[in-house]
Write a protein that holds these residues in place. Structure first.
Motif, PDB file in Angstrom:
ATOM      1  N   ILE A  81      -4.157  30.249  26.853  1.00 39.20           N
ATOM      2  CA  ILE A  81      -3.628  31.615  26.793  1.00 39.20           C
ATOM      3  C   ILE A  81      -2.273  31.533  26.103  1.00 39.20           C
ATOM      4  N   ARG A  82      -2.159  32.215  24.990  1.00 40.39           N
ATOM      5  CA  ARG A  82      -0.881  32.213  24.259  1.00 40.39           C
ATOM      6  C   ARG A  82      -0.197  33.560  24.445  1.00 40.39           C
ATOM      7  N   ARG A  83       1.131  33.513  24.592  1.00 35.60           N
ATOM      8  CA  ARG A  83       1.876  34.767  24.701  1.00 35.60           C
ATOM      9  C   ARG A  83       2.751  34.913  23.456  1.00 35.60           C
ATOM     10  N   VAL A  84       2.542  35.963  22.696  1.00 34.58           N
ATOM     11  CA  VAL A  84       3.386  36.180  21.514  1.00 34.58           C
ATOM     12  C   VAL A  84       4.156  37.487  21.665  1.00 34.58           C
ATOM     13  N   LEU A  85       5.364  37.510  21.072  1.00 33.89           N
ATOM     14  CA  LEU A  85       6.215  38.703  21.187  1.00 33.89           C
ATOM     15  C   LEU A  85       6.196  39.535  19.912  1.00 33.89           C
ATOM     16  N   SER A  86       5.852  38.881  18.822  1.00 35.93           N
ATOM     17  CA  SER A  86       6.001  39.549  17.541  1.00 35.93           C
ATOM     18  C   SER A  86       4.648  39.727  16.859  1.00 35.93           C
ATOM     19  N   PRO A  87       4.338  40.893  16.295  1.00 40.24           N
ATOM     20  CA  PRO A  87       5.151  42.115  16.371  1.00 40.24           C
ATOM     21  C   PRO A  87       5.083  42.714  17.770  1.00 40.24           C
ATOM     22  N   PRO A  88       6.200  43.397  18.198  1.00 39.82           N
ATOM     23  CA  PRO A  88       6.221  43.926  19.554  1.00 39.82           C
ATOM     24  C   PRO A  88       5.170  45.006  19.776  1.00 39.82           C
ATOM     25  N   TRP A  89       4.619  45.031  20.974  1.00 39.61           N
ATOM     26  CA  TRP A  89       3.577  45.995  21.334  1.00 39.61           C
ATOM     27  C   TRP A  89       4.087  47.426  21.183  1.00 39.61           C
ATOM     28  N   THR A  90       3.215  48.287  20.747  1.00 39.60           N
ATOM     29  CA  THR A  90       3.546  49.710  20.679  1.00 39.60           C
ATOM     30  C   THR A  90       2.365  50.487  21.244  1.00 39.60           C
ATOM     31  N   THR A  91       2.650  51.690  21.757  1.00 44.00           N
ATOM     32  CA  THR A  91       1.563  52.506  22.317  1.00 44.00           C
ATOM     33  C   THR A  91       0.571  52.928  21.231  1.00 44.00           C
ATOM     34  N   ASP A  92       0.956  52.799  19.958  1.00 47.54           N
ATOM     35  CA  ASP A  92       0.013  53.102  18.863  1.00 47.54           C
ATOM     36  C   ASP A  92      -1.211  52.186  18.921  1.00 47.54           C
ATOM     37  N   ILE A 108      12.490  38.289  20.097  1.00 48.10           N
ATOM     38  CA  ILE A 108      12.895  38.818  21.408  1.00 48.10           C
ATOM     39  C   ILE A 108      13.744  40.088  21.206  1.00 48.10           C
ATOM     40  N   ALA A 109      14.637  40.022  20.191  1.00 48.23           N
ATOM     41  CA  ALA A 109      15.492  41.186  19.913  1.00 48.23           C
ATOM     42  C   ALA A 109      14.644  42.402  19.551  1.00 48.23           C
ATOM     43  N   ALA A 110      13.600  42.200  18.761  1.00 49.31           N
ATOM     44  CA  ALA A 110      12.735  43.318  18.351  1.00 49.31           C
ATOM     45  C   ALA A 110      12.012  43.917  19.553  1.00 49.31           C
ATOM     46  N   ARG A 111      11.658  43.077  20.502  1.00 45.82           N
ATOM     47  CA  ARG A 111      11.003  43.525  21.732  1.00 45.82           C
ATOM     48  C   ARG A 111      12.007  44.306  22.610  1.00 45.82           C
ATOM     49  N   ALA A 112      13.197  43.703  22.777  1.00 45.57           N
ATOM     50  CA  ALA A 112      14.182  44.250  23.717  1.00 45.57           C
ATOM     51  C   ALA A 112      14.834  45.546  23.228  1.00 45.57           C
TER      52      ALA A 112
END
Lengths: 251, 137
Positions: B62-73, A125-129
């Motif tokens: 449907i799974r929601r993951v945060l990591s790695p965070p999305w980037t416009t790349d 979450i920290a990496a996202r925020a």
């Protein structure tokens, strides 16, 4: 169930994000210009998103089935653990801006440290925020400089805002048992280290804004332990009204 | 197939938010949000669910993951071209942003903020058209 300190720490992060977001939402349609209107609403949305992720994580760690909505809507003042700084009234544009800037410099470094902590949920979450808050900080620091180094009137008002809110900044860095447990057991943030980085960064910006850093003074505290100023109750009364009157209402 | 609700010319594959699709007895789709507070997240998840149901898939996760965070790349080459055609300047590592209408580099930032969290407002000083720029994240 995971360690109580980690749950409590995650809830503090969630409450900080939610209470600040709620203050920012009060400013929607009250900003001095259209660009700020968009900036404020976008940033508030980022904070609400972060609050949701932290609450969901806290509920998961706690393992008692509490959802993000349960945490946000069904707890009373003394159960909220946000910083006193964030519940202070918006005041004028400069007051809200200074509050925002002083917190965001702290929050960026807190999140940066959390990306390296050993709890994977908190770290992601920290990496996202941090991507979002880094952008917020750029915006708030530019305003601080523009208004501080602006007209005589804007300069004086910014200095007054800075002096007014300064006493709420100490709480960010006063480590209690929960902060220490997360630092030691999960390689969490070192608040003394962050305080030094924060002070350096804030001094540089304040200097560029031709303002003066308020000196050492008595610092208010207690928000992190659930002892709040009178302002939080009003925020919650408005935010929680619907769920309190119609528990479980959805749409 | 499933469009982004805020920029409908882009599919969620163009946007790069579909991280994984696992077809076993059912289908598991792994998505990542763009911004923490992106109001489109739930709408996208519902659209994916509906699209799969319409194709006769019953077991859907449907799974929601945060990591790695999305980037416009992660916006694909095709996605960038679609954005440009639609009149939105795609994310760029350069400080100069080309006007999506006339391709001129004589452009200026009007506001860091736009109609959605992911866009900024720009203006071309050659053809005088205002346009949106998809910010790097």
């Amino acid at each position: 169930m995971k360690d109580q300190a980690l749950i409590a720490y995650t809830l503090r992060l969630a409450d900080n994000a939610l209470v600040l977001a709620q203050r920012m939402v009060e400013l929607v349609a009250a900003e001095p210009e259209l660009e700020e209107e968009l900036a404020n609403a976008n940033f508030a949305l980022d904070y609400i998103g972060q609050a949701r992720m932290f609450y969901t994580l806290a509920g998961h760690l706690e393992g008692r089935g509490r959802s993000e909505d349960d945490f946000a809507f069904m707890r009373d003042e003394h159960e909220f653990r946000n910083l006193l700084l964030l519940e202070q009234p918006n005041g004028h544009f400069g007051d809200a801006l200074v509050r925002q800037y002083l917190f965001e410099v702290f929050y960026v470094h807190q999140l940066e440290a959390l990306t390296r902590c050993s709890d994977a949920g908190l770290a992601e979450i920290a990496a996202r925020a941090i991507k979002e808050v880094t952008y917020h900080r750029r915006h708030s620091s530019q305003w601080l400089i523009r208004l501080g180094d602006g007209t005589e009137l804007s300069h004086d008002r910014m200095q007054a805002s800075l002096n007014d809110v300064w006493r709420y900044t100490g709480e960010m860095f006063s480590a209690d048992a929960i902060d220490k447990a997360v630092q030691e057991d999960y390689s969490g943030p070192d608040l003394e280290e962050i305080r030094q980085i924060w002070l350096r960064e804030v001094s540089t910006t304040v200097d560029e804004a031709t303002l003066e850093l308020p000196g050492d003074q008595w610092m208010a505290g207690g928000g992190k332990q659930g002892k709040h100023s009178e302002h939080l109750g009003f925020i919650l009364a408005e935010m929680q009204y619907l769920q309190r009157s119609f528990p479980g209402a959805t749409w | 197939m499933v469009p982004d609700p805020e920029i409908p010319v882009l599919s969620i594959l163009d946007l790069g938010i579909v991280r994984d699709v696992d077809v076993d007895e059912g289908v598991t789709v792994t998505l990542t949000p763009t911004y923490s507070g992106c109001p489109a997240t739930e709408a996208i998840e519902a659209s994916v669910l509906l699209a799969l149901k319409n194709h006769g898939v019953d077991e859907i996760v449907i799974r929601r993951v945060l990591s790695p965070p999305w980037t416009t790349d992660w916006i694909t080459e095709e996605g960038r071209e679609k954005l440009l055609k639609y009149g939105i300047a795609p994310p760029s590592k350069h400080s100069e942003i080309a006007c999506p209408q006339c391709n001129s580099l004589q452009t200026e930032l009007v506001s860091e903020f736009g109609s959605t969290a992911c866009k900024a407002s720009w203006r071309c000083t050659d053809c005088l058209e205002p346009f949106e720029y998809f910010k790097c994240l």
